[in-house]
Every structure is written in structure tokens, then in C-alpha cells.
Design an enzyme around this catalytic site. Structure first.
Site, PDB file in Angstrom:
ATOM      1  CG  ASP A 178      -1.732   1.141   1.282  1.00 29.24           C
ATOM      2  OD1 ASP A 178      -1.481   2.342   1.812  1.00 29.24           O
ATOM      3  OD2 ASP A 178      -2.944   0.794   0.748  1.00 29.24           O
ATOM      4  CE  LYS A 180      -3.899   4.590   4.365  1.00 30.15           C
ATOM      5  NZ  LYS A 180      -4.307   3.913   3.114  1.00 30.15           N
ATOM      6  CG  HIS A 241     -11.588  -0.432   4.930  1.00 30.44           C
ATOM      7  ND1 HIS A 241     -10.430   0.233   4.533  1.00 30.44           N
ATOM      8  CD2 HIS A 241     -11.146  -0.754   6.309  1.00 30.44           C
ATOM      9  CE1 HIS A 241      -9.411   0.466   5.376  1.00 30.44           C
ATOM     10  NE2 HIS A 241      -9.910   0.014   6.356  1.00 30.44           N
ATOM     11  CB  SER A 245     -11.050   4.778   0.410  1.00 26.96           C
ATOM     12  OG  SER A 245     -10.132   3.767   0.219  1.00 26.96           O
ATOM     13  CE1 TYR A 246      -8.996   0.227  -4.489  1.00 22.38           C
ATOM     14  CE2 TYR A 246      -8.280   1.680  -2.676  1.00 22.38           C
ATOM     15  CZ  TYR A 246      -8.294   0.508  -3.348  1.00 22.38           C
ATOM     16  OH  TYR A 246      -7.178  -0.384  -2.995  1.00 22.38           O
ATOM     17  CG  LEU A 249     -13.371  -7.182  -2.819  1.00 28.36           C
ATOM     18  CD1 LEU A 249     -14.258  -6.725  -1.573  1.00 28.36           C
ATOM     19  CD2 LEU A 249     -13.797  -8.711  -3.089  1.00 28.36           C
ATOM     20  CG  HIS A 250      -9.500  -2.610  -1.876  1.00 24.28           C
ATOM     21  ND1 HIS A 250     -10.458  -2.081  -2.390  1.00 24.28           N
ATOM     22  CD2 HIS A 250      -9.033  -1.825  -0.767  1.00 24.28           C
ATOM     23  CE1 HIS A 250     -10.877  -0.933  -1.639  1.00 24.28           C
ATOM     24  NE2 HIS A 250      -9.820  -0.888  -0.590  1.00 24.28           N
ATOM     25  CB  VAL A 251      -8.311  -8.261   0.900  1.00 22.21           C
ATOM     26  CG1 VAL A 251      -7.836  -8.818   2.240  1.00 22.21           C
ATOM     27  CG2 VAL A 251      -9.558  -8.928   0.086  1.00 22.21           C
TER      28      VAL A 251
END
Length: 308
Positions: A178, A180, A241, A245-246, A249-251
């Protein structure tokens, strides 16, 4: 096919300084406990908006890093001295004062609002609310634009950062760090799994037909992280989530020792729980009332509150 590649940590050459033309910076939000600040700036030419995130990086705790920090090259100015206790203002060598900087440019009003400090409230969303309020809102606000995700999946950008890939178009995914995470401190590990299959927007779309996809992300993601970073699965927090935030699909895969944003019960749903819930009821997320935190001034939050 599955593959694993080294993420690159090369520093790109900057021809034009990204801060060139910045003016009128103001603070959107500040998280003192996380030592980060979110700024809105106006950039010339064109007076375009930018969002800049500044975060203090973790200490370099290697033997070399600590030796450099605890050396006479660190300037100390005494503030208090009392018996065996003393405090100082310390100015270490530049390597210890580095900031991680993230920039969104040109930024839209949605980006600015995302990082602006706002009062938040807990809201409940039934599946009827999702169909009749949330989905129309997301379509109206064009929240489904995820071209930057497709760029990664199509290997047009960030391909050198891929840690693992299962390229099956139905059950496969790409795993990469990510934004971050700067890939330097394993205790701050933060990776994202982006699914190859398109059209699955969020938790609300998941049914029993997606169990092979979800199980694969869980098991293969855990193995890839252990193989790459030697971090066992019991040290990982793996979650989705809602709201995301978008909307592709993401994990999220984060280290247990990292206080990652969005890990509260009003945002994060453990992937293992999601799998078990769907095993119990194939349409679990088409019947479940979901609770999440929304910004008080957001149109969706206001609409959902009115419906309850």
C-alpha cells in the site's frame, strides 16, 4: 500461474520538483499521535488544488542507525535537568528526520473533503438502503472510477512493486505494498490485494460464488507474505473496509503491531469472518444491516440518517 517478484525501492529522478509552484497551503487535518499532517495547497500555474500528506518516518533501529542517532553528531540542547533526569531538544542527522510525503495532484473537491477534519457519526445501512440510497449516490457522485486500479492490474504502472500475483481472471489477484507503507519497517507492513475480476464493488456484492476468490486471497496472501517477509499468518490482520475508499474489491493485509487507519469495528471486516458468514448464508451481505462511520456533512450520511 503464480509468481513473486522483488518490490523495487529505487528512488526516481525528479526533473521538476513536485512542490514547485505551491502556495496558499492550509491544514486540513492533523493527527498528532500519528505525527502526520494533511495539507491543501494551491499550485501555479492554473491555481490547481493539491493534497499533500506529510508523515514522520519510523526510527532506523538498525545497529548502524542507532549508532548514528546516539552519536555526537546529534545536536542536543538541554531543556530540563533534575537529578538523574534530563530532557533535550535533539537535532539528529538528516537521515533521521526524513518525512514520507504523499501528493494528490490535481486534487478534486472530493479528495480535499476526504482528508479534511470532520465530525463523524455512526450510521446503519440496510440492504434496501444500499439499493435505494447508497448505490444511486455512488453512481451520481461517480465513485466507481478506479482507472488507477486497472492500471495496476494491466501492468501499466507499479508492476515492479508486485509482491505476488495469481493471474486467474476469476479467482486471482495482485498483492503489492500500500502507498502508506514505505517497505522499510516490517512492523508497519501494509499490503493490498487487488482482485482481477471486475465488477465486484464492495462487501455488498459478495455471495457464495466468490468463496474460491476469498479463500485464495486469504491463504495465498498469507503464504506470499511469509515467503517474502517471514511474517507468519498469526501476525497479520486481514480485512475489508465498508464503506471502502474505492469501489473495486480489495483486501488489506497489515501487521498486528501497526495501528493502521480504518481498523475499528465500524470500518474493518475480517476476511476470515466474511468467508464464514457467507458459508453460513450465501446471501449474508444482501440481508445484513451494516454499521459504519460516516462524515456528518456527507450527503450519503445525511440520507441514511433520514431513512432510519
Amino acid at each position: 500461474m503464480e509468481s513473486s517478484t522483488e518490490p523495487s525501492c529505487k528512488v526516481a529522478k525528479i526533473d521538476i520538483h513536485p512542490f514547485h509552484g505551491f502556495k496558499e497551503a492550509r491544514v486540513l487535518n492533523e493527527l498528532k499521535d500519528k505525527k502526520s499532517v494533511f495539507l491543501h495547497a494551491v499550485v501555479e500555474p492554473g491555481n490547481k488544488d493539491a493534497v499533500v500528506i506529510l508523515e514522520k518516518k519510523p526510527f532506523d533501529t538498525s545497529e548502524e542507525g542507532l549508532a548514528s542517532l546516539l552519536s555526537s553528531e546529534t545536536e542536543l540542547q538541554q531543556v530540563i535537568s533534575n537529578d538523574i533526569y534530563s530532557t533535550y531538544s535533539a537535532t539528529p542527522k538528516p537521515r533521521h528526520g526524513m518525512l514520507k510525503t504523499t501528493m494528490i495532484y490535481p486534487a478534486t473537491q472530493k479528495h480535499i473533503d476526504k482528508y479534511r477534519k470532520q465530525e463523524v457519526v455512526v450510521v446503519e445501512e440496510t440492504y434496501d438502503d444500499y439499493k435505494n440510497i447508497t448505490l444511486p449516490y455512488l453512481e451520481e457522485e461517480n465513485k466507481f472510477s478506479v482507472q488507477w486500479v486497472f492500471n495496476i492490474l494491466d501492468k501499466q504502472t507499479e508492476s515492479e512493486r508486485i509482491v505476488f500475483e495469481d493471474d486467474d481472471l476469476e479467482t486471482g489477484f495482485i498483492l503489492l505494498p500500500d502507498m502508506k507503507w514505505d517497505v522499510s519497517d516490517l512492523n508497519s507492513l501494509y499490503l493490498i490485494a487487488l482482485i482481477h475480476k471486475r465488477g465486484i464493488k464492495s462487501l455488498r456484492d459478495l455471495t457464495a460464488e466468490h468463496l474460491p476468490l476469498l479463500r485464495g486471497i486469504l491463504s495465498k496472501g498469507q503464504k506470499a507474505i511469509f515467503d517474502k517477509y517471514n511474517i507468519p499468518k498469526e501476525k497479520l490482520r486481514i480485512y475489508v473496509h465498508y464503506q471502502p475508499s474505492y469501489y473495486h474489491l480489495h483486501v488489506h493485509f497489515t501487521h498486528n503491531d501497526f495501528d493502521a487507519p480504518g481498523t475499528t469495528v465500524t470500518r474493518a471486516h475480517l476476511l476470515s469472518d466474511i468467508i464464514q458468514n457467507i458459508e453460513i448464508a450465501a446471501n449474508y451481505y444482501q440481508t445484513k444491516t451494516l454499521t459504519f462511520v460516516g462524515r456528518k456533512e456527507d450527503k450519503l450520511t445525511i440520507a441514511l440518517q433520514k431513512s432510519n
